[in-house]
Write a protein that holds these residues in place. Sequence first.
Motif, PDB file in Angstrom:
ATOM      1  N   LEU A   1      19.978   8.864   1.954  1.00  0.00           N
ATOM      2  CA  LEU A   1      18.521   9.003   1.946  1.00  0.00           C
ATOM      3  C   LEU A   1      17.785   7.937   2.745  1.00  0.00           C
ATOM      4  CD1 LEU A   1      17.748  10.227  -1.678  1.00  0.00           C
ATOM      5  CD2 LEU A   1      18.031  11.553   0.404  1.00  0.00           C
ATOM      6  N   ALA A   2      18.381   6.807   3.036  1.00  0.00           N
ATOM      7  CA  ALA A   2      17.772   5.767   3.862  1.00  0.00           C
ATOM      8  C   ALA A   2      16.403   5.357   3.322  1.00  0.00           C
ATOM      9  CB  ALA A   2      17.648   6.251   5.316  1.00  0.00           C
ATOM     10  N   LEU A   3      16.311   5.240   2.001  1.00  0.00           N
ATOM     11  CA  LEU A   3      15.074   4.780   1.382  1.00  0.00           C
ATOM     12  C   LEU A   3      15.177   3.295   1.069  1.00  0.00           C
ATOM     13  CD1 LEU A   3      14.403   7.678  -1.170  1.00  0.00           C
ATOM     14  CD2 LEU A   3      13.465   7.410   1.137  1.00  0.00           C
ATOM     15  N   ALA A   4      14.028   2.605   1.111  1.00  0.00           N
ATOM     16  CA  ALA A   4      13.975   1.189   0.760  1.00  0.00           C
ATOM     17  C   ALA A   4      13.744   1.095  -0.743  1.00  0.00           C
ATOM     18  CB  ALA A   4      12.857   0.495   1.531  1.00  0.00           C
TER      19      ALA A   4
ATOM     20  N   LEU B   1      10.652  -0.613  -2.394  1.00  0.00           N
ATOM     21  CA  LEU B   1       9.310  -0.119  -2.093  1.00  0.00           C
ATOM     22  C   LEU B   1       9.023   1.158  -2.875  1.00  0.00           C
ATOM     23  CD1 LEU B   1       9.252  -0.596   1.793  1.00  0.00           C
ATOM     24  CD2 LEU B   1       8.405  -2.166   0.022  1.00  0.00           C
ATOM     25  N   ASP B   2       7.736   1.452  -3.068  1.00  0.00           N
ATOM     26  CA  ASP B   2       7.388   2.668  -3.788  1.00  0.00           C
ATOM     27  C   ASP B   2       7.443   3.887  -2.859  1.00  0.00           C
ATOM     28  OD1 ASP B   2       4.955   2.831  -2.325  1.00  0.00           O
ATOM     29  OD2 ASP B   2       3.844   1.755  -3.881  1.00  0.00           O
ATOM     30  N   SER B   3       7.155   5.047  -3.420  1.00  0.00           N
ATOM     31  CA  SER B   3       7.304   6.302  -2.670  1.00  0.00           C
ATOM     32  C   SER B   3       6.331   6.392  -1.500  1.00  0.00           C
ATOM     33  CB  SER B   3       7.103   7.491  -3.611  1.00  0.00           C
ATOM     34  OG  SER B   3       8.072   7.484  -4.628  1.00  0.00           O
ATOM     35  N   VAL B   4       5.111   5.876  -1.686  1.00  0.00           N
ATOM     36  CA  VAL B   4       4.127   5.922  -0.602  1.00  0.00           C
ATOM     37  C   VAL B   4       4.606   5.082   0.575  1.00  0.00           C
ATOM     38  CG1 VAL B   4       1.749   5.399   0.064  1.00  0.00           C
ATOM     39  CG2 VAL B   4       2.235   6.292  -2.236  1.00  0.00           C
ATOM     40  N   ALA B   5       5.055   3.861   0.290  1.00  0.00           N
ATOM     41  CA  ALA B   5       5.535   2.981   1.360  1.00  0.00           C
ATOM     42  C   ALA B   5       6.750   3.584   2.057  1.00  0.00           C
ATOM     43  CB  ALA B   5       5.874   1.607   0.799  1.00  0.00           C
ATOM     44  N   ASN B   6       7.626   4.245   1.300  1.00  0.00           N
ATOM     45  CA  ASN B   6       8.795   4.871   1.908  1.00  0.00           C
ATOM     46  C   ASN B   6       8.421   6.058   2.772  1.00  0.00           C
ATOM     47  OD1 ASN B   6      11.769   4.044   1.234  1.00  0.00           O
ATOM     48  ND2 ASN B   6      10.571   3.503  -0.585  1.00  0.00           N
ATOM     49  N   LEU B   7       7.409   6.803   2.365  1.00  0.00           N
ATOM     50  CA  LEU B   7       6.971   7.950   3.162  1.00  0.00           C
ATOM     51  C   LEU B   7       6.564   7.511   4.566  1.00  0.00           C
ATOM     52  CD1 LEU B   7       6.164  10.970   3.397  1.00  0.00           C
ATOM     53  CD2 LEU B   7       3.938  10.324   2.458  1.00  0.00           C
ATOM     54  N   PHE B   8       5.868   6.369   4.654  1.00  0.00           N
ATOM     55  CA  PHE B   8       5.324   5.922   5.942  1.00  0.00           C
ATOM     56  C   PHE B   8       6.129   4.784   6.564  1.00  0.00           C
ATOM     57  CE2 PHE B   8       1.705   7.968   3.888  1.00  0.00           C
ATOM     58  CZ  PHE B   8       1.222   8.748   4.929  1.00  0.00           C
ATOM     59  N   LEU B   9       7.317   4.511   6.036  1.00  0.00           N
ATOM     60  CA  LEU B   9       8.093   3.362   6.494  1.00  0.00           C
ATOM     61  C   LEU B   9       8.337   3.429   8.005  1.00  0.00           C
ATOM     62  CD1 LEU B   9       9.500   0.836   5.351  1.00  0.00           C
ATOM     63  CD2 LEU B   9      11.586   2.197   5.168  1.00  0.00           C
ATOM     64  N   GLY B  10       7.830   2.428   8.710  1.00  0.00           N
ATOM     65  CA  GLY B  10       7.975   2.373  10.163  1.00  0.00           C
ATOM     66  C   GLY B  10       6.947   3.178  10.923  1.00  0.00           C
ATOM     67  N   ARG B  11       6.143   3.969  10.200  1.00  0.00           N
ATOM     68  CA  ARG B  11       5.108   4.789  10.840  1.00  0.00           C
ATOM     69  C   ARG B  11       3.813   4.719  10.016  1.00  0.00           C
ATOM     70  NH1 ARG B  11       8.634  10.229  12.111  1.00  0.00           N
ATOM     71  NH2 ARG B  11       9.644   9.671  10.153  1.00  0.00           N
ATOM     72  N   GLU B  12       3.458   3.515   9.630  1.00  0.00           N
ATOM     73  CA  GLU B  12       2.321   3.314   8.742  1.00  0.00           C
ATOM     74  C   GLU B  12       0.995   3.694   9.405  1.00  0.00           C
ATOM     75  OE1 GLU B  12       5.678   0.716   7.407  1.00  0.00           O
ATOM     76  OE2 GLU B  12       4.700   1.109   9.337  1.00  0.00           O
ATOM     77  N   ILE B  13       0.046   4.115   8.571  1.00  0.00           N
ATOM     78  CA  ILE B  13      -1.312   4.383   9.043  1.00  0.00           C
ATOM     79  C   ILE B  13      -2.069   3.051   9.066  1.00  0.00           C
ATOM     80  CG2 ILE B  13      -3.486   5.568   8.564  1.00  0.00           C
ATOM     81  CD1 ILE B  13      -1.921   7.742   7.149  1.00  0.00           C
TER      82      ILE B  13
ATOM     83  N   LYS C   1       4.743  12.465 -10.083  1.00  0.00           N
ATOM     84  CA  LYS C   1       3.497  11.679 -10.124  1.00  0.00           C
ATOM     85  C   LYS C   1       3.709  10.167 -10.168  1.00  0.00           C
ATOM     86  CE  LYS C   1       1.054  15.505 -12.320  1.00  0.00           C
ATOM     87  NZ  LYS C   1       0.383  16.031 -13.533  1.00  0.00           N
ATOM     88  N   ASN C   2       4.910   9.716 -10.494  1.00  0.00           N
ATOM     89  CA  ASN C   2       5.129   8.261 -10.594  1.00  0.00           C
ATOM     90  C   ASN C   2       5.465   7.688  -9.220  1.00  0.00           C
ATOM     91  OD1 ASN C   2       7.507   9.752 -10.758  1.00  0.00           O
ATOM     92  ND2 ASN C   2       8.604   8.176 -11.910  1.00  0.00           N
ATOM     93  N   ILE C   3       4.496   7.812  -8.317  1.00  0.00           N
ATOM     94  CA  ILE C   3       4.747   7.502  -6.904  1.00  0.00           C
ATOM     95  C   ILE C   3       4.575   6.024  -6.581  1.00  0.00           C
ATOM     96  CG2 ILE C   3       4.032   9.820  -6.250  1.00  0.00           C
ATOM     97  CD1 ILE C   3       1.438   8.620  -5.161  1.00  0.00           C
ATOM     98  N   ARG C   4       4.111   5.218  -7.565  1.00  0.00           N
ATOM     99  CA  ARG C   4       3.865   3.809  -7.284  1.00  0.00           C
ATOM    100  C   ARG C   4       4.915   2.877  -7.889  1.00  0.00           C
ATOM    101  NH1 ARG C   4       1.573   2.322  -2.732  1.00  0.00           N
ATOM    102  NH2 ARG C   4      -0.571   3.036  -2.453  1.00  0.00           N
ATOM    103  N   VAL C   5       6.001   3.463  -8.401  1.00  0.00           N
ATOM    104  CA  VAL C   5       7.094   2.612  -8.893  1.00  0.00           C
ATOM    105  C   VAL C   5       8.139   2.488  -7.773  1.00  0.00           C
ATOM    106  CG1 VAL C   5       6.692   3.348 -11.262  1.00  0.00           C
ATOM    107  CG2 VAL C   5       8.433   4.525  -9.885  1.00  0.00           C
ATOM    108  N   PRO C   6       8.917   1.427  -7.750  1.00  0.00           N
ATOM    109  CA  PRO C   6       9.980   1.310  -6.732  1.00  0.00           C
ATOM    110  C   PRO C   6      10.905   2.529  -6.800  1.00  0.00           C
ATOM    111  CG  PRO C   6       9.687  -0.776  -7.875  1.00  0.00           C
ATOM    112  CD  PRO C   6       8.863   0.230  -8.621  1.00  0.00           C
ATOM    113  N   VAL C   7      11.332   3.019  -5.649  1.00  0.00           N
ATOM    114  CA  VAL C   7      12.108   4.258  -5.635  1.00  0.00           C
ATOM    115  C   VAL C   7      13.473   4.089  -6.310  1.00  0.00           C
ATOM    116  CG1 VAL C   7      10.966   5.192  -3.588  1.00  0.00           C
ATOM    117  CG2 VAL C   7      13.048   3.844  -3.328  1.00  0.00           C
TER     118      VAL C   7
END
Length: 260
Positions: free
Chosen positions: A93-96, A99-111, A139-145
């Motif tokens: 999955l190459a997830l960090a 980091l939480d789910s939001v940060a992982n979604l945009f990892l390396g391509r942040e807004i 819904k628990n998108i702000r906890v570390p993955v």
Amino acid sequence: MAQTPSVPLVDIQAVHKAFGGVRAVEDVSVNVYAGEVMALLGHNGAGKSTLMKMLAGAYPIDSGVIRINGEAAKITSPADSQKLGVETIYQTLALADNLDSVANLFLGREIKTRWGTLDDYAMETAAREVFHNLNPNFKNIRVPVRMLSGGQRQVVAISRAVYFKARALIMDEPCAALGPEETRMVHNLVRKLKAAGVGIFLISHDMPDVFGLSDRLCVMKNGKTVGTYRTADVTEDEVLGMIIAGKKPEGKPETGRMAQ
């Protein structure tokens, strides 16, 4: 199914890859159409992961051509692959994890804001929307993955592909180590991607995944293609015969086109 498009979304033609004296992939051709799942099967070392890593830009091809929507593509890095609309979901999955789910979604391509700082509000708003569309119960998108279940982690990885408008998706063993309920969740996500017109290469050893999700399947052995068939045209025993013995099923037509 709707009328078959004439041009594959991704068309890998006569591709070769060697590591030293070992021919990992030898003269392999396979394609996937928009809204189709193409399963890639074979023992470990058959060449399927190496083939997909060339499409993903992790390995350069030695010879052959990869076409995206009929046009020859130059893929020399993962960034090239992503610019062409190809996203990869690896088995790991190459997830960090920290980091939480939001940060992982945009990892390396942040807004970013106009001042060059991270736009946390815009990222969370976009993340909540894409997560909700794929799985309203997530819904628990702000906890570390690292605290998420395997199925929830798959939601994050698949959401990344959806948000960045993947046209083609490589999925490597997406249901490995998942329980029945989470496997059903991932199957539903794959069907949503298909309905949205995404073409999917599915690497899997799991026959229920293959027969439950794929339109066609391609079996590889020792770096070469054994055969490509409509999934509905072959049995599990025939597929196992191709994987284990390299034996093509008798009287079954091969196909280079999407299943009707």
